[in-house]
Design a protein around this motif. Sequence first.
Motif, mmCIF file in Angstrom:
data_model
loop_
_atom_site.group_PDB
_atom_site.id
_atom_site.type_symbol
_atom_site.label_atom_id
_atom_site.label_comp_id
_atom_site.label_asym_id
_atom_site.label_seq_id
_atom_site.Cartn_x
_atom_site.Cartn_y
_atom_site.Cartn_z
ATOM 1 N N TYR A 1 -17.133 8.889 7.017
ATOM 2 C CA TYR A 1 -16.070 8.045 7.549
ATOM 3 C C TYR A 1 -16.613 7.097 8.612
ATOM 4 O O TYR A 1 -15.935 6.168 9.025
ATOM 5 N N GLU A 2 -17.832 7.334 9.063
ATOM 6 C CA GLU A 2 -18.474 6.519 10.090
ATOM 7 C C GLU A 2 -19.150 5.347 9.388
ATOM 8 O O GLU A 2 -20.151 5.523 8.700
ATOM 9 N N GLN A 3 -18.575 4.159 9.547
ATOM 10 C CA GLN A 3 -19.060 3.003 8.811
ATOM 11 C C GLN A 3 -19.500 1.903 9.756
ATOM 12 O O GLN A 3 -19.143 1.884 10.918
ATOM 13 N N GLY A 4 -20.244 1.002 9.227
ATOM 14 C CA GLY A 4 -20.686 -0.162 9.990
ATOM 15 C C GLY A 4 -22.174 -0.357 9.844
ATOM 16 O O GLY A 4 -22.933 0.607 9.813
ATOM 17 N N ASP A 5 -22.559 -1.604 9.757
ATOM 18 C CA ASP A 5 -23.972 -1.922 9.579
ATOM 19 C C ASP A 5 -24.817 -1.576 10.794
ATOM 20 O O ASP A 5 -26.029 -1.524 10.709
ATOM 21 N N ASP A 6 -24.171 -1.341 11.956
ATOM 22 C CA ASP A 6 -24.922 -1.047 13.171
ATOM 23 C C ASP A 6 -25.110 0.448 13.416
ATOM 24 O O ASP A 6 -25.754 0.840 14.381
ATOM 25 N N VAL A 7 -24.571 1.315 12.543
ATOM 26 C CA VAL A 7 -24.731 2.760 12.724
ATOM 27 C C VAL A 7 -26.110 3.152 12.200
ATOM 28 O O VAL A 7 -26.383 3.050 11.012
ATOM 29 N N LEU A 8 -26.967 3.612 13.108
ATOM 30 C CA LEU A 8 -28.323 3.996 12.723
ATOM 31 C C LEU A 8 -28.411 5.479 12.388
ATOM 32 O O LEU A 8 -29.086 5.877 11.444
ATOM 33 N N VAL A 9 -27.717 6.303 13.181
ATOM 34 C CA VAL A 9 -27.726 7.745 12.971
ATOM 35 C C VAL A 9 -26.277 8.214 12.913
ATOM 36 O O VAL A 9 -25.497 7.981 13.831
ATOM 37 N N HIS A 10 -25.921 8.879 11.833
ATOM 38 C CA HIS A 10 -24.547 9.315 11.611
ATOM 39 C C HIS A 10 -24.307 10.709 12.184
ATOM 40 O O HIS A 10 -25.184 11.570 12.133
ATOM 41 N N HIS A 11 -23.114 10.913 12.690
ATOM 42 C CA HIS A 11 -22.719 12.177 13.308
ATOM 43 C C HIS A 11 -22.104 13.082 12.244
ATOM 44 O O HIS A 11 -21.270 12.629 11.454
ATOM 45 N N PRO A 12 -22.465 14.359 12.204
ATOM 46 C CA PRO A 12 -21.960 15.240 11.144
ATOM 47 C C PRO A 12 -20.442 15.419 11.151
ATOM 48 O O PRO A 12 -19.860 15.694 10.100
ATOM 49 N N ALA A 13 -19.780 15.232 12.290
ATOM 50 C CA ALA A 13 -18.321 15.368 12.334
ATOM 51 C C ALA A 13 -17.630 14.280 11.521
ATOM 52 O O ALA A 13 -16.470 14.435 11.142
ATOM 53 N N GLU A 14 -18.338 13.197 11.223
ATOM 54 C CA GLU A 14 -17.780 12.086 10.448
ATOM 55 C C GLU A 14 -18.157 12.158 8.970
ATOM 56 O O GLU A 14 -17.853 11.249 8.212
ATOM 57 N N ILE A 15 -18.833 13.233 8.573
ATOM 58 C CA ILE A 15 -19.330 13.351 7.199
ATOM 59 C C ILE A 15 -18.502 14.357 6.422
ATOM 60 O O ILE A 15 -18.268 15.470 6.885
ATOM 61 N N LEU A 16 -18.059 13.953 5.252
ATOM 62 C CA LEU A 16 -17.295 14.825 4.363
ATOM 63 C C LEU A 16 -18.221 15.620 3.445
ATOM 64 O O LEU A 16 -18.011 16.801 3.200
#
Length: 193
Positions: A93-108
Amino acid sequence: MIAEAVPYEDFWFHDGPWTEEDYLRIPPGGPKIELVDGRLVVSPAPRQAHQRLMRRLANLLEAQAPDDLAVEVELNVRIGPEKILIPDVVATYEQGDDVLVHHPAEILLVVEVLSPSNKGQDWVYKNHLYSVARIPWYLLVEVDENDERPTLILQRLGSGHYNEVARATCGETLQLPDPFGEVDPADLLKRRP
């Protein structure tokens, strides 16, 4: 945080454990590199069959995903302090071209395509790390020795570890977690759905 990259040939000369800041300075475009407890885990680019399966599965998932859920291949996912893994496919759910490292709370969902070289690592070690990070769903794609008949194995997080909830081989359908629908592993063998 975006760290300034160092020249590719220079980053290998590093004293002591790797930090996340050090890791994020590694220039893109080389082998797959993950960070685990101050160590780099380096993997060569996967075989073409592996890449094809992960791309086709990502395409199938993306076609079923609502606008607020991005499905991408090989994103950086922070599993914990000094732990960044790169799953084959990620629904976030964490979107955007500037996100380099994704947080697991935002991952399904995370997906790993099992290869002969990584099968034990993904079945045991990554399974454990993803469960500690509390990622709700883990999908494994297992192929026979000829890369001809994929099996999909869906696992759900419960009581601190993953439990298999469904398995499908070619000609069968696998019900994926909401908001996704069904998928037949045979669809991964088709050039276009």
